[in-house]
Design an enzyme around this catalytic site. Structure first.
Site, PDB file in Angstrom:
ATOM      1  N   HIS A  17      -8.384  -0.706  -3.052  1.00 62.23           N
ATOM      2  CA  HIS A  17      -8.631   0.740  -3.129  1.00 62.23           C
ATOM      3  C   HIS A  17      -7.484   1.506  -2.464  1.00 62.23           C
ATOM      4  O   HIS A  17      -6.739   0.954  -1.647  1.00 62.23           O
ATOM      5  CB  HIS A  17      -9.955   1.091  -2.447  1.00 62.23           C
ATOM      6  CG  HIS A  17      -9.914   0.878  -0.961  1.00 62.23           C
ATOM      7  ND1 HIS A  17     -10.204  -0.348  -0.388  1.00 62.23           N
ATOM      8  CD2 HIS A  17      -9.589   1.706   0.082  1.00 62.23           C
ATOM      9  CE1 HIS A  17     -10.071  -0.255   0.927  1.00 62.23           C
ATOM     10  NE2 HIS A  17      -9.696   0.978   1.241  1.00 62.23           N
ATOM     11  N   THR A  77      -6.790   4.427   0.095  1.00 62.53           N
ATOM     12  CA  THR A  77      -7.399   5.267   1.122  1.00 62.53           C
ATOM     13  C   THR A  77      -6.780   6.658   1.026  1.00 62.53           C
ATOM     14  O   THR A  77      -5.590   6.843   1.305  1.00 62.53           O
ATOM     15  CB  THR A  77      -7.171   4.679   2.526  1.00 62.53           C
ATOM     16  OG1 THR A  77      -7.777   3.382   2.580  1.00 62.53           O
ATOM     17  CG2 THR A  77      -7.780   5.568   3.588  1.00 62.53           C
ATOM     18  N   HIS A 121      -1.116   4.122  -0.330  1.00 62.76           N
ATOM     19  CA  HIS A 121      -0.925   2.722  -0.713  1.00 62.76           C
ATOM     20  C   HIS A 121      -2.278   2.107  -1.070  1.00 62.76           C
ATOM     21  O   HIS A 121      -3.328   2.617  -0.672  1.00 62.76           O
ATOM     22  CB  HIS A 121      -0.262   1.922   0.411  1.00 62.76           C
ATOM     23  CG  HIS A 121      -1.089   1.864   1.654  1.00 62.76           C
ATOM     24  ND1 HIS A 121      -1.019   2.839   2.633  1.00 62.76           N
ATOM     25  CD2 HIS A 121      -2.032   0.958   2.076  1.00 62.76           C
ATOM     26  CE1 HIS A 121      -1.861   2.546   3.610  1.00 62.76           C
ATOM     27  NE2 HIS A 121      -2.491   1.405   3.299  1.00 62.76           N
ATOM     28  N   THR A 131      -4.251  -1.438  -0.700  1.00 64.88           N
ATOM     29  CA  THR A 131      -4.231  -2.734  -0.016  1.00 64.88           C
ATOM     30  C   THR A 131      -4.643  -3.840  -0.984  1.00 64.88           C
ATOM     31  O   THR A 131      -5.696  -3.763  -1.633  1.00 64.88           O
ATOM     32  CB  THR A 131      -5.175  -2.717   1.203  1.00 64.88           C
ATOM     33  OG1 THR A 131      -4.778  -1.648   2.069  1.00 64.88           O
ATOM     34  CG2 THR A 131      -5.117  -4.042   1.955  1.00 64.88           C
TER      35      THR A 131
END
Length: 835
Positions: free
Chosen positions: A718, A720, A797, A799
């Site tokens: 996902h 953030t 970004h 992860t």
């Protein structure tokens, strides 16, 4: 910069000139902004919009409609000041030198023998006040006059120690031809002529601090303005002088006696104004020829009543006769008396002549005393000679420049002087005064005390930066004075010098952050001009003797995009980026890298830093017309009134990032002034914004995608979109914001193109296209008092793994959002929404 608006293109090619074609897909403000950031000096604006021209002019950038090739040639060849309210152009054009000509706007000079000392084959031309006699030279669609003259050279010569005028003139013309035009000084008279009528019409009590001789005609129409200067030289000051003898020094090759007389009378007028605040009748004894009366009448209407056996052509009433003691009763109240009686020596022996002069001095004083002893509202300026003499200790002594330093000087007396104590002054002391002291200013009013005056409007142009004033007292005055226009010397040094040398004195330096103001505008000379109906074709040099113009208490403070606005904010950046930089993207790249954002893909369209604030800081010497503090403050209180243009509301954290980039830029450039300025602006941002950080977050907003084009081993990869620090009872508020932003959130065009190690054991994919949405979301949370985002830069970004992996590069791939959710860190999802 000058913008010349044309309906049709021109075949002629001009140096340092660029064509701008009005973009109909953008509004007038956006077109004005784009024009203002072009890098050439001359802009030929085609298919122009009148509103765009108005926007530029209100910003202080000269923008003129041009109707003919002659108009274009006249304006492109020189600089000018534009009265855009009245459509008058004041050229600052010295091309008349090619006619072997120097010019003056002072009539008295034309009646001297100066022509004998000009360059061979040259002539002197009188052009009237601000060059108004030249209007007939220009048959244009706008009123046009050439305000350029050589009076500055002539006056500088008069006050210099040089005698050879021709050499002096030659050197000064060569200097003028090889140095940049001092545009602010040249346009200042036009500015003052606009400024003071507008202020006097609004405010009953106006104070003007520090006027000099260049303003001597400006204030003749304003007797109610209270002047403050450096004070008068009075009789009791002579106690410090040691006796000297007659010097007999020649000051000027050509006769400047009329200039001296004009200065004496003008000094007396302003002395009278400060006492009585009204215009006096002007009586003059021994008046012939007084050609300078014509100069005064060009500016203001006075009644001159004169006595002299010879003609005085410009007086209102002339008595072609001598004036005697018994005639004093003919003089009315509310007047000034100038006594300049002196019999011609002819062939008289010098000893006999000396007796005549001394007796005449006594007679002159007797006339002065009798005149002042009756009636009301009177001031007298009387010619005296160096002799043993009793004078009131408060009498004001004048010694304006004259052709030769001999025995003559003058005294101003008022009704209080004649009843005060008199002191005996020996002849040698008067010679010491004459030999060593030149009165350099027609304004001899007392010095200004640096205290706020709640009911007055204070104007202090180029007057308060001198280091004989307390720097802190100047700051306190500006902070406390509700209504004022005050200038201070700008700190454009690179070593953050607290004071700088100017001529034979030192000036304190200032930055906008030195002041704590509300409802005040801090701008440049250009920005100030725009607020008073003027614009200018040439900005001040970034490293010159520049001043901050601080305007307290006006109706333009909230008109953020009209006055002291962001026009030209990127101009210097463009000049650098498109000429000497490693790439035209250098500014974007540096701003991201200096905030540890290493994803430079699309950096020119998705930057993590406010370019406005960054440019306003690092190039403040070039674009300080933009009032950065005002811009920040109005954004912080949500009172940004915008008429047009592309408007992007910055999140406060973007401003902080800009300060950090500017600080690093300053360190690399060894620019200590920008370093301090960036620190102080960051402090100001933190002061006016209530920024809180979720550095110890308990919730986060996540974005889940339909698919990810990389291998991953986390349960749900996902993005953030930000972290929060909230109490559980604030979850509803967060959800409300997310629902309001739902459409925009799902429209966000997120893409990815590579993977990298964010830190040890954290393997992530980049996410582009997120920042704009992130900052909008930040603003929504900020306005709802919800702590969102960390103090460090937000790096979008996704992860993928908590182990070390190799970087993977792919073609940029669009990611489809599946859902957006709010989740407690190490807890459960409390809200989830799909498109």
């Amino acid at each position: 910069m000058k913008v010349l608006a044309l309906r049709h293109s021109v075949a002629q090619v001009y140096a340092d000139t660029q064509i701008y074609l009005h973009d109909d897909s953008k509004d007038e403000y956006e077109n004005a902004f784009l024009i203002s950031n072009l890098t050439t000096h001359n802009i030929l604006y085609l298919n122009y919009s009148l509103k765009t021209l108005k926007i530029l002019n209100k910003s202080g950038i000269a923008a003129v409609e041009v109707q003919s090739p002659d108009e274009l040639f006249a304006l492109i060849r020189c600089n000018f000041t534009y009265d855009y309210e009245n459509n008058i152009i004041y050229l600052h054009d010295y091309s008349y030198y090619t006619n072997n000509e120097i010019r003056t706007d002072q009539h008295w000079i034309t009646k001297t023998d100066i022509i004998d000392y000009l360059l061979p084959g040259w002539k002197l031309t009188y052009v009237g006040y601000n060059g108004k006699n030249t209007r007939g030279h220009y048959n244009f669609s706008f009123s046009c006059q050439n305000a350029a003259t050589d009076d500055d050279i002539i006056i500088e010569y008069i006050y210099s120690n040089e005698l050879d005028f021709q050499n002096f003139l030659l050197r000064k013309i060569k200097e003028r031809m090889t140095t940049s035009l001092p545009i602010a000084r040249l346009s200042n008279r036009v500015f003052r002529d606009k400024l003071f009528p507008s202020i006097v019409n609004i405010y009953k009590k106006v104070i003007n601090v520090g006027p000099r001789n260049e303003s001597m005609f400006t204030f003749l129409n304003f007797p109610t303005i209270k002047q403050f200067s450096n004070g008068a030289y009075i009789v009791k000051h002579t106690i410090k002088l040691k006796q000297e003898k007659w010097l007999g020094k020649r000051v000027s090759q050509f006769d400047i006696g009329q200039y001296k007389n004009m200065l004496n009378v003008v000094t007396t007028i302003y002395y009278y104004y400060n006492l009585y605040h009204s215009k006096p009748i002007i009586y003059m004894l021994g008046s012939a020829p007084s050609h300078w009366i014509h100069d005064i009448k060009q500016y203001s209407d006075f009644t001159f009543e004169t006595w002299d056996p010879l003609d005085t052509p410009y007086s209102t009433i002339h008595h072609k006769e001598l004036f005697f003691y018994k005639d004093v009763n003919k003089l009315k109240d509310n007047s000034i008396l100038y006594i300049d009686i002196r019999t011609d020596r002819k062939n008289m022996d010098w000893k006999e002549w000396r007796k005549v002069v001394e007796q005449q001095t006594v007679n002159n004083l007797n006339i002065a005393y009798k005149y002042l002893s009756t009636g009301k509202a009177k001031v007298c300026c009387v010619k005296l000679t160096a002799m043993d003499l009793e004078l009131p200790i408060t009498a004001k002594l004048l010694h304006h420049p004259t052709t030769e330093v001999r025995s003559e000087f003058y005294a101003i007396l008022d009704v209080w002087d004649i009843i005060t104590i008199k002191r005996f002054i020996p002849k040698g002391v008067f010679y010491a005064f004459i030999n060593n002291i030149t009165t350099e200013n027609v304004f001899i009013q007392p010095p200004f005390k640096l205290k706020a005056s709640p009911t007055d409007y204070i104007v202090a142009l180029y007057a308060l930066s001198n280091d004989f004033n307390s720097r802190q007292d100047v700051i306190n005055l500006i902070n406390k004075q509700k209504q004022s226009l005050i200038t201070v010397r700008m700190n454009n040094t690179f070593k953050d010098e607290p004071k700088v040398n100017f001529k034979n004195i030192y000036d304190w330096t200032f930055l906008p952050t030195d002041f704590e103001l509300k409802d005040s505008i801090i701008t440049s000379y250009d920005g100030c001009l725009g607020m008073f109906g003027l614009s200018i074709s040439l900005s001040s040099k970034p490293t010159g003797n520049n001043h901050l113009f601080i305007i307290n208490g006006n109706d333009k403070y909230y008109k953020l995009d009209q006055y002291a606005n962001h026009m030209g904010i990127s101009r210097r950046s463009h000049q650098i980026r498109f000429s000497e930089s490693a790439t035209s993207y250098s500014g974007y790249i540096f701003r991201d890298l200096s905030n540890n954002n290493f994803n430079l893909i699309g950096t020119n369209v998705e930057n993590s830093v406010s370019g406005h604030v960054y440019n306003a800081l690092i190039y403040y010497r070039y674009n300080y017309a933009f009032d950065l503090k005002r811009w920040i403050y109005l954004h912080s209180i949500g009172k940004v009134a915008i008429e047009g243009g592309r408007y992007y509301e910055h999140a406060p954290i973007e401003l902080i990032y800009a300060c950090r980039s500017a600080r690093e830029f300053a360190i690399l450039q060894d620019d200590l002034t920008v370093l301090r300025y960036a620190d102080e602006i960051e402090g100001y941002i933190n002061k006016v914004y209530s920024i809180t950080y979720a550095d110890d977050p308990n919730y986060f907003i996540g974005i889940k995608f339909n698919s990810i084009p990389y291998e991953y081993d986390v349960k749900v990869p996902h993005l953030t979109l930000g972290v929060l620090f909230i109490s559980d009872n604030m979850i509803h508020n967060v959800v409300t914001v997310l629902k309001k932003m739902k459409t925009e959130l799902f429209k966000t065009e997120i893409s990815t193109s590579y993977t990298y190690m964010l830190s040890d054991n954290i393997y992530v994919a980049n996410a582009s296209g997120v920042l704009s949405t992130y900052f909008k979301l930040y603003n929504m949370f900020y306005r709802n008092h919800i702590t969102f985002g960390q103090s460090r830069m937000f790096i979008p970004h996704i992860t993928l793994s908590f182990s070390t992996k190799q970087t993977v590069r792919i073609e940029s791939t669009r990611l489809k959002i599946n859902s957006i959710y709010l989740r407690k860190i190490k807890g459960e999802t409390v809200f989830d929404m799909s498109e």
